[in-house]
Write a protein that holds these residues in place. Structure first.
Motif, PDB file in Angstrom:
ATOM      1  N   HIS A  53     -11.165  16.741   1.850  1.00  0.00           N
ATOM      2  CA  HIS A  53      -9.839  17.341   1.702  1.00  0.00           C
ATOM      3  C   HIS A  53      -9.895  18.822   1.339  1.00  0.00           C
ATOM      4  O   HIS A  53      -9.191  19.643   1.900  1.00  0.00           O
ATOM      5  CB  HIS A  53      -9.078  16.604   0.591  1.00  0.00           C
ATOM      6  CG  HIS A  53      -7.948  15.791   1.075  1.00  0.00           C
ATOM      7  ND1 HIS A  53      -8.134  14.684   1.854  1.00  0.00           N
ATOM      8  CD2 HIS A  53      -6.591  15.896   0.916  1.00  0.00           C
ATOM      9  CE1 HIS A  53      -6.946  14.144   2.140  1.00  0.00           C
ATOM     10  NE2 HIS A  53      -6.008  14.870   1.574  1.00  0.00           N
ATOM     11  N   TYR A  54     -10.724  19.119   0.343  1.00  0.00           N
ATOM     12  CA  TYR A  54     -10.671  20.459  -0.264  1.00  0.00           C
ATOM     13  C   TYR A  54     -11.852  21.351   0.142  1.00  0.00           C
ATOM     14  O   TYR A  54     -11.821  22.551  -0.109  1.00  0.00           O
ATOM     15  CB  TYR A  54     -10.677  20.350  -1.789  1.00  0.00           C
ATOM     16  CG  TYR A  54      -9.527  19.571  -2.385  1.00  0.00           C
ATOM     17  CD1 TYR A  54      -8.217  20.030  -2.267  1.00  0.00           C
ATOM     18  CD2 TYR A  54      -9.744  18.389  -3.092  1.00  0.00           C
ATOM     19  CE1 TYR A  54      -7.164  19.325  -2.833  1.00  0.00           C
ATOM     20  CE2 TYR A  54      -8.697  17.679  -3.664  1.00  0.00           C
ATOM     21  CZ  TYR A  54      -7.406  18.149  -3.536  1.00  0.00           C
ATOM     22  OH  TYR A  54      -6.368  17.456  -4.095  1.00  0.00           O
ATOM     23  N   GLY A  55     -12.912  20.743   0.665  1.00  0.00           N
ATOM     24  CA  GLY A  55     -14.124  21.527   0.910  1.00  0.00           C
ATOM     25  C   GLY A  55     -14.937  21.709  -0.354  1.00  0.00           C
ATOM     26  O   GLY A  55     -15.958  22.400  -0.369  1.00  0.00           O
ATOM     27  N   PRO A  81       0.848  -1.194   0.000  1.00  0.00           N
ATOM     28  CA  PRO A  81       0.000   0.000   0.000  1.00  0.00           C
ATOM     29  C   PRO A  81       0.889   1.252   0.000  1.00  0.00           C
ATOM     30  O   PRO A  81       1.782   1.357   0.824  1.00  0.00           O
ATOM     31  CB  PRO A  81      -0.768  -0.091   1.325  1.00  0.00           C
ATOM     32  CG  PRO A  81      -0.536  -1.472   1.860  1.00  0.00           C
ATOM     33  CD  PRO A  81       0.762  -1.934   1.286  1.00  0.00           C
ATOM     34  N   TYR A  82       0.668   2.157  -0.951  1.00  0.00           N
ATOM     35  CA  TYR A  82       1.505   3.362  -1.032  1.00  0.00           C
ATOM     36  C   TYR A  82       0.622   4.561  -1.367  1.00  0.00           C
ATOM     37  O   TYR A  82      -0.490   4.394  -1.887  1.00  0.00           O
ATOM     38  CB  TYR A  82       2.608   3.204  -2.079  1.00  0.00           C
ATOM     39  CG  TYR A  82       2.087   3.005  -3.492  1.00  0.00           C
ATOM     40  CD1 TYR A  82       1.731   4.095  -4.292  1.00  0.00           C
ATOM     41  CD2 TYR A  82       1.929   1.733  -4.032  1.00  0.00           C
ATOM     42  CE1 TYR A  82       1.240   3.916  -5.586  1.00  0.00           C
ATOM     43  CE2 TYR A  82       1.430   1.541  -5.316  1.00  0.00           C
ATOM     44  CZ  TYR A  82       1.092   2.643  -6.081  1.00  0.00           C
ATOM     45  OH  TYR A  82       0.585   2.470  -7.350  1.00  0.00           O
ATOM     46  N   PHE A  83       1.140   5.738  -1.064  1.00  0.00           N
ATOM     47  CA  PHE A  83       0.425   6.944  -1.469  1.00  0.00           C
ATOM     48  C   PHE A  83       0.584   7.166  -2.966  1.00  0.00           C
ATOM     49  O   PHE A  83       1.703   7.315  -3.473  1.00  0.00           O
ATOM     50  CB  PHE A  83       0.938   8.191  -0.725  1.00  0.00           C
ATOM     51  CG  PHE A  83       0.256   8.431   0.579  1.00  0.00           C
ATOM     52  CD1 PHE A  83      -1.082   8.777   0.633  1.00  0.00           C
ATOM     53  CD2 PHE A  83       0.954   8.315   1.764  1.00  0.00           C
ATOM     54  CE1 PHE A  83      -1.724   9.007   1.842  1.00  0.00           C
ATOM     55  CE2 PHE A  83       0.327   8.537   2.985  1.00  0.00           C
ATOM     56  CZ  PHE A  83      -1.015   8.883   3.018  1.00  0.00           C
ATOM     57  N   HIS A  84      -0.537   7.173  -3.656  1.00  0.00           N
ATOM     58  CA  HIS A  84      -0.573   7.495  -5.074  1.00  0.00           C
ATOM     59  C   HIS A  84      -0.661   9.018  -5.205  1.00  0.00           C
ATOM     60  O   HIS A  84      -1.444   9.649  -4.506  1.00  0.00           O
ATOM     61  CB  HIS A  84      -1.805   6.842  -5.693  1.00  0.00           C
ATOM     62  CG  HIS A  84      -2.031   7.191  -7.126  1.00  0.00           C
ATOM     63  ND1 HIS A  84      -1.611   6.393  -8.163  1.00  0.00           N
ATOM     64  CD2 HIS A  84      -2.624   8.258  -7.703  1.00  0.00           C
ATOM     65  CE1 HIS A  84      -1.940   6.949  -9.316  1.00  0.00           C
ATOM     66  NE2 HIS A  84      -2.559   8.085  -9.060  1.00  0.00           N
ATOM     67  N   THR A  85       0.128   9.586  -6.077  1.00  0.00           N
ATOM     68  CA  THR A  85       0.122  11.055  -6.204  1.00  0.00           C
ATOM     69  C   THR A  85      -0.167  11.542  -7.620  1.00  0.00           C
ATOM     70  O   THR A  85      -0.394  12.732  -7.826  1.00  0.00           O
ATOM     71  CB  THR A  85       1.494  11.641  -5.807  1.00  0.00           C
ATOM     72  OG1 THR A  85       2.464  11.205  -6.774  1.00  0.00           O
ATOM     73  CG2 THR A  85       1.918  11.179  -4.419  1.00  0.00           C
ATOM     74  N   VAL A  90      -6.603  10.467   6.244  1.00  0.00           N
ATOM     75  CA  VAL A  90      -6.003   9.863   5.054  1.00  0.00           C
ATOM     76  C   VAL A  90      -7.089   9.133   4.275  1.00  0.00           C
ATOM     77  O   VAL A  90      -8.027   8.584   4.856  1.00  0.00           O
ATOM     78  CB  VAL A  90      -4.864   8.879   5.383  1.00  0.00           C
ATOM     79  CG1 VAL A  90      -3.661   9.597   5.957  1.00  0.00           C
ATOM     80  CG2 VAL A  90      -5.333   7.780   6.321  1.00  0.00           C
ATOM     81  N   ILE A  91      -6.948   9.139   2.963  1.00  0.00           N
ATOM     82  CA  ILE A  91      -7.910   8.490   2.088  1.00  0.00           C
ATOM     83  C   ILE A  91      -7.317   7.179   1.596  1.00  0.00           C
ATOM     84  O   ILE A  91      -6.163   7.130   1.175  1.00  0.00           O
ATOM     85  CB  ILE A  91      -8.227   9.384   0.861  1.00  0.00           C
ATOM     86  CG1 ILE A  91      -8.587  10.817   1.300  1.00  0.00           C
ATOM     87  CG2 ILE A  91      -9.317   8.757  -0.007  1.00  0.00           C
ATOM     88  CD1 ILE A  91      -9.790  10.948   2.172  1.00  0.00           C
ATOM     89  N   ILE A  92      -8.103   6.117   1.650  1.00  0.00           N
ATOM     90  CA  ILE A  92      -7.658   4.804   1.193  1.00  0.00           C
ATOM     91  C   ILE A  92      -8.577   4.335   0.070  1.00  0.00           C
ATOM     92  O   ILE A  92      -9.793   4.242   0.259  1.00  0.00           O
ATOM     93  CB  ILE A  92      -7.697   3.787   2.355  1.00  0.00           C
ATOM     94  CG1 ILE A  92      -6.786   4.259   3.493  1.00  0.00           C
ATOM     95  CG2 ILE A  92      -7.288   2.395   1.862  1.00  0.00           C
ATOM     96  CD1 ILE A  92      -7.040   3.549   4.811  1.00  0.00           C
ATOM     97  N   ASN A  93      -8.005   4.082  -1.083  1.00  0.00           N
ATOM     98  CA  ASN A  93      -8.794   3.588  -2.208  1.00  0.00           C
ATOM     99  C   ASN A  93      -8.762   2.060  -2.192  1.00  0.00           C
ATOM    100  O   ASN A  93      -7.799   1.441  -2.620  1.00  0.00           O
ATOM    101  CB  ASN A  93      -8.226   4.132  -3.519  1.00  0.00           C
ATOM    102  CG  ASN A  93      -9.027   3.671  -4.715  1.00  0.00           C
ATOM    103  OD1 ASN A  93      -9.890   2.788  -4.603  1.00  0.00           O
ATOM    104  ND2 ASN A  93      -8.769   4.256  -5.878  1.00  0.00           N
ATOM    105  N   ALA A  94      -9.832   1.472  -1.669  1.00  0.00           N
ATOM    106  CA  ALA A  94      -9.907   0.009  -1.610  1.00  0.00           C
ATOM    107  C   ALA A  94     -11.002  -0.452  -2.560  1.00  0.00           C
ATOM    108  O   ALA A  94     -12.024  -0.987  -2.151  1.00  0.00           O
ATOM    109  CB  ALA A  94     -10.176  -0.454  -0.182  1.00  0.00           C
ATOM    110  N   LEU A 107      -6.661  13.515  -5.372  1.00  0.00           N
ATOM    111  CA  LEU A 107      -5.889  13.924  -4.198  1.00  0.00           C
ATOM    112  C   LEU A 107      -4.923  12.788  -3.883  1.00  0.00           C
ATOM    113  O   LEU A 107      -5.045  11.700  -4.461  1.00  0.00           O
ATOM    114  CB  LEU A 107      -6.835  14.197  -3.016  1.00  0.00           C
ATOM    115  CG  LEU A 107      -7.933  13.179  -2.708  1.00  0.00           C
ATOM    116  CD1 LEU A 107      -7.429  11.937  -2.046  1.00  0.00           C
ATOM    117  CD2 LEU A 107      -8.996  13.826  -1.851  1.00  0.00           C
ATOM    118  N   PRO A 108      -3.949  13.013  -3.000  1.00  0.00           N
ATOM    119  CA  PRO A 108      -3.050  11.908  -2.665  1.00  0.00           C
ATOM    120  C   PRO A 108      -3.813  10.873  -1.830  1.00  0.00           C
ATOM    121  O   PRO A 108      -4.451  11.235  -0.851  1.00  0.00           O
ATOM    122  CB  PRO A 108      -1.961  12.570  -1.787  1.00  0.00           C
ATOM    123  CG  PRO A 108      -2.137  14.041  -1.947  1.00  0.00           C
ATOM    124  CD  PRO A 108      -3.571  14.263  -2.304  1.00  0.00           C
TER     125      PRO A 108
END
Lengths: 349, 349
Positions: free
Chosen positions: B59-61, A108-112, B95-99, B107-108
């Motif tokens: 994150h951004y509003g 799992p890594y931060f995608h940017t 933190v956002i996790i894309n599962a 966003l990151p």
């Protein structure tokens, strides 16, 4: 302790026995495909796997994208080995950030969404939009990660990163000489690449400089530094590359009172390079260094570090400093753990 | 406070005024494409954008993947609005996790390589290999995030997630009735979908159950819970879906003394659902709930929550509980901040 010693003492006092978080930024520039410019990775086809493999090694203790841990052709191990031993000794958590690596790590890594860089010897390193994107996303992540710790350590892995760092520093008018992962620094090769990049543009505007001569790691970490240092303490873990980050971060802004460079004594002692002079000319921040005394290691591959090979990378210096500051462990004990890790890795593979 | 009150008191005492970290798991199951099953998103084409849009809003509003913030067709806002107001009030990082989201947020975010789920009415929800992968990567991230905080809040956004949760709970033999984001819960529709899934398999083995009837969020969060609860306190922020996570986490293992479900009173009071009974039958953990008194809001769109619309989501309940525990703010002041956020959002768009 080097450069601003007073600030260095204060910085150390602020983070002693506190919580640390290690962030590892992996990236790529096609500049590394120039034959002979780097030994990060056993051969040319392997180089692009080095950053993800370093990340996997930190996480798993073994690599998934390649069959073995990154080594020089004659078996000198990646500095990730030092980093891993240091982080484990102090139970320091870590996150991996993919800021333009050509290969994604298997974890799992931060995608940017940052794109890898081009070969600066033949074309601009980055598109302007990629520079802006890298800084923006770096700023977001810097804020997030800094909110979770008392001290954010930022390390990097980008093959040929010293060459792009040199090009960025020179473009900004800074008198720069850089280290290398090889004892015979291929200086004339690096300088030739840098000259080609400089010939394309004479702008000193930081965004122009990164776009023309830089790599994705530099703007991303500059963005991270700018927001993170507003919130917490930051160790830029590395040598020349972190000097380039610092130079660019002048334009993104950062808090000089909460930043230190953390590196190995091998970088400080490198007669070919002038890290301390570079840092002094850029910013009034302290540089912390650690001598891991690898000449006392049981293993040839590690003793080679003290003879000018590898020297630093994967945030090894900063991680070892953090381990000592968090736990009070001495460098002799740390070396024992490093030797143990080396033994584990070489016997299990 | 519900279920095991003694454990609940201890849990609250452990995290009062401590550090929190909010992790937001976004995911997708094609089950949501069944007409009428969810109102998460203004229309069918929009549904897949709801999870990333929620993440962007936090994150951004504002959102980047769509032009407005996620709303029901008649303008009831996403619960992300409550979450955002709560997290900001207490300076809780996220933190956002894309599962398994079908669309990546702008966003990151943590990349996990988990694939989105299939429509359980017509085929198995996940391949077995995807279940294993989701649990493995959930375990890694749970460990990392838990090491950075005194209390990890886990929220989720997966359209039609209550339907897959219901299918998982029923497959495991748990007497389950679930909530819905609509006041007239489309129960017969949901039950019909669940029946179709149950007809395909009668295995009660947890991995089989997720593969046949589940979605990617459930195994991923179960994995997170198992490692995170070994290290720190965990709030599972949600209703039915978190009951399904808990049921699956029995097989991944977790520390019952460091977990609570945190949700809104709208879920607890929902006569169509039986969250507390379900939790009791699964595990001896406390359930914390908060009444945000949205009936006192200045705005119709928010008052609708107290009339049975939306009710919960995006970890809203758990985030509001965390805000109160961290800062000591009362729910009246929190409502003021929520109203202010609603006003900002509706006037700026």
């Amino acid at each position: 302790m080097h450069c601003n010693e007073e600030k260095g003492q204060k910085f150390i006092k602020d983070i002693e026995q506190k919580k640390f978080l290690f962030s590892f930024v992996i990236s790529y520039t096609e500049t590394c495909e120039i034959p002979g410019i780097t030994v990060a990775g056993a051969d040319a086809d392997f180089i692009k796997f080095t950053p993800p493999a370093d990340a996997e090694f930190l996480h798993y203790g073994s690599c998934k994208s390649i069959d073995m841990i990154p080594m020089t052709p004659d078996g000198k191990p990646t500095p990730a080995l030092l980093t891993k031993a240091a982080l484990e000794s102090a139970s320091i958590p870590q996150v991996i950030i993919n800021a333009g690596s050509k290969i994604s790590p298997k974890l799992p890594y931060f995608h940017t969404g940052v794109t890898y860089g081009k070969n600066i010897a033949i074309e601009p390193g980055l598109e302007q939009s990629n520079v802006v994107h890298a800084i923006d996303y770096g700023r977001i992540l810097g804020r997030t990660l800094a909110s979770c710790t008392d001290c954010l350590i930022i390390g990097e892995s980008i093959p040929a990163g010293t060459t792009t760092a040199l090009a960025v520093l020179k473009s900004l008018g800074i008198d720069a000489h850089v280290s290398s992962s090889m004892p015979k620094n291929p200086k004339s090769l690096k300088n030739g690449v840098v000259e080609k990049a400089l010939e394309r543009s004479d702008s000193k505007e930081p965004y122009d400089v990164i776009a023309n001569a830089g790599d994705p790691m530099i703007p991303f970490v500059a963005g991270m530094l700018s927001t993170a240092s507003e919130i917490t303490n930051v160790i830029l873990a590395g040598g020349t590359q972190m000097a380039a980050v610092l130079a660019i971060a002048k334009s993104t802004g950062y808090d000089e009172n909460r930043v230190a460079i953390g590196t190995t004594s091998y970088i400080i002692d490198d007669k070919d390079a002038n890290l301390l002079d570079m840092v002094k000319s850029i910013s009034d921040i302290p540089v912390l260094s650690i001598n891991p005394k690898l000449e006392d290691s049981k293993f040839d591959g590690l003793r080679a570090y003290s003879k000018g090979f590898v020297k630093e990378g994967v945030g090894a210096g900063g991680s070892m400093i953090a381990s000592i500051l968090k736990t009070g462990i001495d460098s002799k004990k740390l070396l024992k753990l490093i030797d143990k890790e080396y033994s584990r890795v070489t016997t299990s593979q």
